[in-house]
Design a protein around this motif. Sequence first.
Motif, PDB file in Angstrom:
ATOM      1  N   ARG A   3       0.851  -1.190   0.000  1.00  0.00           N
ATOM      2  CA  ARG A   3       0.000   0.000   0.000  1.00  0.00           C
ATOM      3  C   ARG A   3       0.885   1.237   0.000  1.00  0.00           C
ATOM      4  O   ARG A   3       1.874   1.296   0.735  1.00  0.00           O
ATOM      5  N   VAL A   4       0.550   2.219  -0.827  1.00  0.00           N
ATOM      6  CA  VAL A   4       1.233   3.510  -0.781  1.00  0.00           C
ATOM      7  C   VAL A   4       0.192   4.595  -0.541  1.00  0.00           C
ATOM      8  O   VAL A   4      -0.907   4.565  -1.105  1.00  0.00           O
ATOM      9  N   THR A   5       0.534   5.535   0.335  1.00  0.00           N
ATOM     10  CA  THR A   5      -0.298   6.712   0.557  1.00  0.00           C
ATOM     11  C   THR A   5       0.580   7.945   0.346  1.00  0.00           C
ATOM     12  O   THR A   5       1.780   7.920   0.659  1.00  0.00           O
ATOM     13  N   TYR A   6      -0.023   8.978  -0.182  1.00  0.00           N
ATOM     14  CA  TYR A   6       0.718  10.224  -0.388  1.00  0.00           C
ATOM     15  C   TYR A   6      -0.270  11.334  -0.716  1.00  0.00           C
ATOM     16  O   TYR A   6      -1.461  11.096  -0.925  1.00  0.00           O
ATOM     17  N   ARG A   7       0.235  12.561  -0.747  1.00  0.00           N
ATOM     18  CA  ARG A   7      -0.548  13.730  -1.134  1.00  0.00           C
ATOM     19  C   ARG A   7       0.006  14.248  -2.462  1.00  0.00           C
ATOM     20  O   ARG A   7       1.217  14.264  -2.662  1.00  0.00           O
ATOM     21  N   MET A   8      -0.896  14.628  -3.354  1.00  0.00           N
ATOM     22  CA  MET A   8      -0.461  15.171  -4.649  1.00  0.00           C
ATOM     23  C   MET A   8      -1.171  16.490  -4.919  1.00  0.00           C
ATOM     24  O   MET A   8      -2.336  16.668  -4.572  1.00  0.00           O
ATOM     25  N   PHE A   9      -0.429  17.394  -5.532  1.00  0.00           N
ATOM     26  CA  PHE A   9      -0.968  18.683  -5.953  1.00  0.00           C
ATOM     27  C   PHE A   9      -0.924  18.725  -7.472  1.00  0.00           C
ATOM     28  O   PHE A   9       0.158  18.625  -8.074  1.00  0.00           O
ATOM     29  N   LEU A  10      -2.106  18.870  -8.086  1.00  0.00           N
ATOM     30  CA  LEU A  10      -2.219  18.900  -9.537  1.00  0.00           C
ATOM     31  C   LEU A  10      -2.623  20.314  -9.961  1.00  0.00           C
ATOM     32  O   LEU A  10      -3.782  20.703  -9.772  1.00  0.00           O
ATOM     33  N   PRO A  11      -1.717  21.102 -10.513  1.00  0.00           N
ATOM     34  CA  PRO A  11      -2.095  22.448 -10.962  1.00  0.00           C
ATOM     35  C   PRO A  11      -3.010  22.361 -12.174  1.00  0.00           C
ATOM     36  O   PRO A  11      -3.042  21.346 -12.888  1.00  0.00           O
ATOM     37  N   SER A  12      -3.743  23.424 -12.430  1.00  0.00           N
ATOM     38  CA  SER A  12      -4.664  23.419 -13.566  1.00  0.00           C
ATOM     39  C   SER A  12      -3.936  23.327 -14.902  1.00  0.00           C
ATOM     40  O   SER A  12      -4.544  22.976 -15.921  1.00  0.00           O
TER      41      SER A  12
END
Length: 264
Positions: free
Chosen positions: A117-126
Amino acid sequence: MTPSRRALLGAALGAGAGAAATAAGAPPAGAAGAAAWQLRWAPSAREVGTRAFETLEDDRADSHPEAAPHISAEGDTFRFAIHTVDRDTSTDRQRQEVTGCRTGETYLKWRRGETWRVTYRMFLPSSLRATTTFTHIMQMKQPGTGSAPLVVQSLRRSGGDQTIELKVFGQDVLVGRTDLEPLHDRWTDVDFRITIGDGAAGSVRWILTSGGTTVIDREASGVDTFLADRVRPKWGIYRSLGDTSGAIRDTYLLLSDLRAYQLV
């Protein structure tokens, strides 16, 4: 965001992810004889930088050296920058990716029969838009050249709409798909789980959470998630230049709070 604030968010994410695991049928940690998620990898971008990963695929063709590095650690985040002029060794596509989970001089090896299992936070710019061809932002692959991906998390145009999806690649199994635009310009929590198995012995689950709300929670079982040797995760931006929607732009992807767990 301050380091203390990040620590609080990481703790909250871990608690929420643990609840999701229990809801999925995994016994709670601490139950007698029960399987439990064991934390195996938790890199600090600030402390170890890109040595958090097994390998870097940063402008492999040296197509845009003046923008190097395209992959970097900035504070507590990992940044993947990509530009319209970037080219991979296959010039019909672009690639700025990292592979694997490194701790010191060793790295994790995900084997057949194991559940990870991998967990993470991602920021996707427009500016990071879905395309009519492939734009992968996470892959599960067998190490080495020439092998197809096993699982892909992709940004794809569907009926003209921008979506984010997860597919078991070889069998073309769509695990789930949801609108991308509500996830633009904000942080999204990712929880991905894989049981590594040949033929029909594999399974995957994919959960996206944004602003404390579950955006999508889908799973697929009876799928093929193994080729040979081992499975290795990849993150970054890997996209085809064959897009016909005008979505190819200079852009970037941010990742933080990466964690890898093994079910033991």
